[in-house]
Design an enzyme around this catalytic site. Sequence first.
Site, PDB file in Angstrom:
ATOM      1  N   LYS A 276       0.815  -1.221   0.000  1.00  0.00           N
ATOM      2  CA  LYS A 276       0.000   0.000   0.000  1.00  0.00           C
ATOM      3  C   LYS A 276       0.854   1.278   0.000  1.00  0.00           C
ATOM      4  CE  LYS A 276      -4.180  -2.062   1.874  1.00  0.00           C
ATOM      5  NZ  LYS A 276      -5.263  -2.012   2.859  1.00  0.00           N
TER       6      LYS A 276
ATOM      7  N   ASP B  87     -10.590   2.108   1.978  1.00  0.00           N
ATOM      8  CA  ASP B  87     -10.770   1.294   3.191  1.00  0.00           C
ATOM      9  C   ASP B  87     -11.648   2.002   4.225  1.00  0.00           C
ATOM     10  OD1 ASP B  87      -9.318  -0.912   2.374  1.00  0.00           O
ATOM     11  OD2 ASP B  87      -7.420  -0.120   3.105  1.00  0.00           O
TER      12      ASP B  87
END
Length: 275
Positions: free
Chosen positions: A66, A102
């Site tokens: 990420k 997210d």
Amino acid sequence: MTDRYAVIGNPIGFTKSPFIHGTFADATGQDLSYEAIEAPLGDFAGRVDQFRAEGAKGLNVTAPFKLDAFVYATELSDSAKQAGAVNCLKFEGDRIIAENFDGVGLVRDITVNLGVTMKGRRVLMLGAGGAARGALLPFLRQQPSELVLVNRTLSKAVALAEEFAGRGPLIVSGYAGLADLAEGYDIVVNATSASLRGEMPPVPGNVFQGAKLAYELAYGKGLTPFLRAARAERVAKLADGVGMLVEQAAEAFVWWRGVRPSTAEVIAKLTVPLS
Ligand code: ATR
């Protein structure tokens, strides 16, 4: 021509993303393929360059890449900047546009799927790592009356709170100080990685008293020590992160394809009973 997408990570064998996006594509009639790519550790960029050269349209990014995706992107959305991490990429010519869904996926799961309002409520978040960071701003946007951030390493929570100063009613505490602060939380979220090792963050039992929801970000682990403790305190709703997983995927799907898939059926199929 069929548009290509994938999830990239290492390891990637257990990913549910091809199932989720495949189901979304079938349900919405979108002509796309979705695969799982295990990039070599240390060569995220090389593997993504290759996928783009093959004409790919986008990627979901999972651990441990990420931050690599954050660096690789040419354009970062606000949510990616604020999370300091990227979980979704879109390729348009030379443009590599980055997002992080997210946090918004988690909020959607709590407020829409679980039907728990965050506005005006007291929220307790355990952990100050990447998962907590991504959730902070989406949580504050829901206007809780108070968001208490607790971490084992207090300095990390303090640093996060400084970064998000002025964005809302954020309070920092160590676990030891929590007993004094605890006067009833409506929502308790476990954003630590403790459950991945079957551990329990050292919260006093009374943090669960009167709570409407205990939410475990990890998924597919059944009743974790955190959820077990919440159940013992008779928290009304218990949830793990499967809904968040599917909702962040739905956000990516809308962003890529312009169509919102329904999520209930996919969540039901992936849910591991909490018992
Ligand atoms: P992630 O990206 O999943 O958030 P991370 O960035 O490694 O992973 O962060 C893990 C978080 O879980 C941290 O907040 C960590 O606390 P520390 O910062 O003090 O290390 C927290 N954590 C992990 N195991 C824990 C445990 N047994 N009890 C309490 N907190 C724990």
